[in-house]
Design an enzyme around this catalytic site. Sequence first.
Site, PDB file in Angstrom:
ATOM      1  CE1 TYR A 262       8.917  -2.598   0.813  1.00 13.90           C
ATOM      2  CE2 TYR A 262       7.225  -1.027   1.510  1.00 13.90           C
ATOM      3  CZ  TYR A 262       7.630  -2.322   1.245  1.00 13.90           C
ATOM      4  OH  TYR A 262       6.737  -3.367   1.409  1.00 13.90           O
TER       5      TYR A 262
ATOM      6  CB  ALA B 271      -2.725  -2.446   4.010  1.00 12.82           C
TER       7      ALA B 271
ATOM      8  CE  LYS C  81       0.441   0.971   4.689  1.00 17.46           C
ATOM      9  NZ  LYS C  81       0.808   2.219   5.361  1.00 17.46           N
TER      10      LYS C  81
END
Length: 263
Positions: A156, A187, A144
């Site tokens: 990242y 997530a 996410k």
Amino acid sequence: MDLGLKGKIVVVTGSAGIKGSIGETIVQRLADEGAIPVIVDRNVRGSGYADELQSKGVDSIFIQTDLSDYKQVEAAAKVIEEKYGRVDALINNVGVNDGAGLDASMDDFMYSLKLNMVSFFAMTKFCLPMIKKVKGNILNIGSKVALTGQGGTSGYAASKGGVLGLTREWAVDLIKDGIRSNAIIIAESWTPAYDNWIKTLEDGEEKLKSIVKKIPLENRMTTPVEIADQCLFAISEKSSHTTGQFITVDGGYVHLDRSLLTE
């Protein structure tokens, strides 16, 4: 439901994490379905996982590989070619939220890209002839963070954004070959690494409660097993007409209306 994965060669990168990690859980669920998991990771822990599966009669191998080094990735693909000659599914799973933010060195930022995105390209590139041979498919594990940002983790975030771009690009590139390319977006998942991170915080328990309260469905984190099961369905022929998709497994964390988050 029989997913038809028995005897399928499934390569899983980043799959020698701590017991209960997403990659390790994917490997275990593949074994449960009768598939042949190929564990590709730099941690020697993977050797023990492969030995454990073999002791149960499961055909599995471990290839120790630093996935940030494309030369080692190429060598790993050659081992797979010699051993099995085909790849029915490739699950690019490696991912480390390493905190390489704007204050990081250029070397740290570039390393984050190499590990978290370039490894996906390299593994796919070098396995592609084996995937084409059997009209296999590709599944990328995303985050996410690519959609929401997080703060303090530019490497990242950029990598996971790139992974989603590659997922769609490969779906277009390979459609003529009948090869599907999809991504799973994660997530908040309760993994051993997440547990370890919470324990490093002074207010860890309060932080955890505040995160869980923000997950609309059942106010709980996604389990690695739920993610693994979604992965297995996505690579199976039960998903035979699904390609170029971002499948979000997060209890509604990213997309649902915030008005759901009431006490």
